[in-house]
Design an enzyme around this catalytic site. Structure first.
Site, PDB file in Angstrom:
ATOM      1  NE  ARG A 139       2.960 -21.137  29.763  1.00  0.00           N
ATOM      2  CZ  ARG A 139       2.348 -21.167  28.587  1.00  0.00           C
ATOM      3  NH1 ARG A 139       3.046 -21.308  27.488  1.00  0.00           N
ATOM      4  NH2 ARG A 139       1.042 -21.088  28.520  1.00  0.00           N
TER       5      ARG A 139
ATOM      6  CB  SER B 196      -0.906   0.032   1.226  1.00  0.00           C
ATOM      7  OG  SER B 196      -1.759  -1.069   1.222  1.00  0.00           O
TER       8      SER B 196
END
Ligand SMILES: *[C@@H]1O[C@H](CO)[C@@H](O)[C@H](O)[C@H]1NC(C)=O
Ligand SMILES: *[C@@H]1O[C@H](CO)[C@@H](O)[C@H](O)[C@H]1NC(C)=O
Length: 236
Positions: free
Chosen positions: A194, A105
């Site tokens: 985590r 684009s």
């Protein structure tokens, strides 16, 4: 504990950079809406003319765009049928190099600004998102008028808190992995730590509906800039 439920996925403008130092709202405010609508796309040819009901998605999108106070509205294309469909707005004939199947684009926007020195801000609007609402665009113009360098859309949701509907950013808490030659590697977290959901703010997900961007950013080759402040996001 709040009574929170997700009602509806919506999409709004929420992200932008900090203010520009040398920006003059009286002279630097031509906001040109631009839809890049190529004819020959390999995936779905003439996808901008795909119909919903009796109207093409280009027609639906233009109808919304024309209700917003843009300085000018443009469709950039290389195709006669799209040219006809864009009868109520300005048409920019897109150069061959910027209209190939793999041209990003940014090339289409650069091609446009080369022949449009009047455009201070380009509002690139994707007509593959026909559910765009005029107030998303009005909100984005408002931020531009506050001096934002770029405004783009990310997903947001409506949630109910204490029986009042509020608009809020949709944050993604997915832990993402990339496949590589050697195996897999985590993209947005550390396997030794985590994160639990409450440990982080999640991620914002671009939805590609629109990108408002100042000419100075486009001439550097970008549709976005990364400087932004959380405070601004919360206000939208
Ligand atoms: C769609 O267009 C056709 C032909 O112009 C017309 O007969 C039909 O009534 C239209 N349908 C709707 C839902 O507007
Ligand atoms: C969309 O299509 C309708 C029906 O053909 C037409 O009347 C209308 O002017 C079109 N709108 C735009 C913005 O092109």
């Amino acid at each position: 504990m709040y009574n929170v439920c997700i009602l509806q996925i919506l999409t709004v403008a929420v992200s932008f950079s900090c203010k520009l130092q040398n920006w003059n709202p009286l002279t630097d405010n031509h906001v040109a809406a631009l839809i890049l609508a190529r004819g020959g796309s390999k995936g779905i040819p003439l996808k901008n003319l795909v119909k919903i009901g009796n109207r093409s998605i280009l027609n639906i999108t233009l109808n919304t765009v024309l209700q917003v106070d843009f300085s000018s509205v443009w469709v950039s294309t290389d195709n006669e049928r799209i040219f006809k469909e864009a009868a109520y707005v300005n048409v920019h004939w897109r150069s061959k190099e910027s209209a190939t199947d793999d041209a990003p684009s940014i090339l289409g926007v650069l091609d446009f600004i080369r022949s449009h020195p009047e455009a201070d801000v380009i509002a690139l609007i994707q007509c593959t998102s026909p559910f765009i609402k005029k107030w998303y665009l009005m909100e984005a113009i408002w931020w531009i008028n506050q001096g934002a360098e770029c405004v783009f859309s990310v997903s947001s949701v409506y949630i109910i808190k204490h029986f009042v509907t509020v608009k809020s950013l949709h944050r993604s808490f997915h832990l993402r992995w990339l496949e590589t030659e050697e195996g897999v590697q985590p993209l947005n977290f550390n396997i030794e730590k985590r994160p639990r959901r409450q440990d982080w703010n999640g991620e914002l997900v671009e939805n590609g509906m629109f990108y408002f961007v100042r000419r100075s950013v486009v001439t550097r080759g970008f549709l976005q800039s990364t400087r932004y402040t959380e405070a601004n996001v919360k206000n939208v």
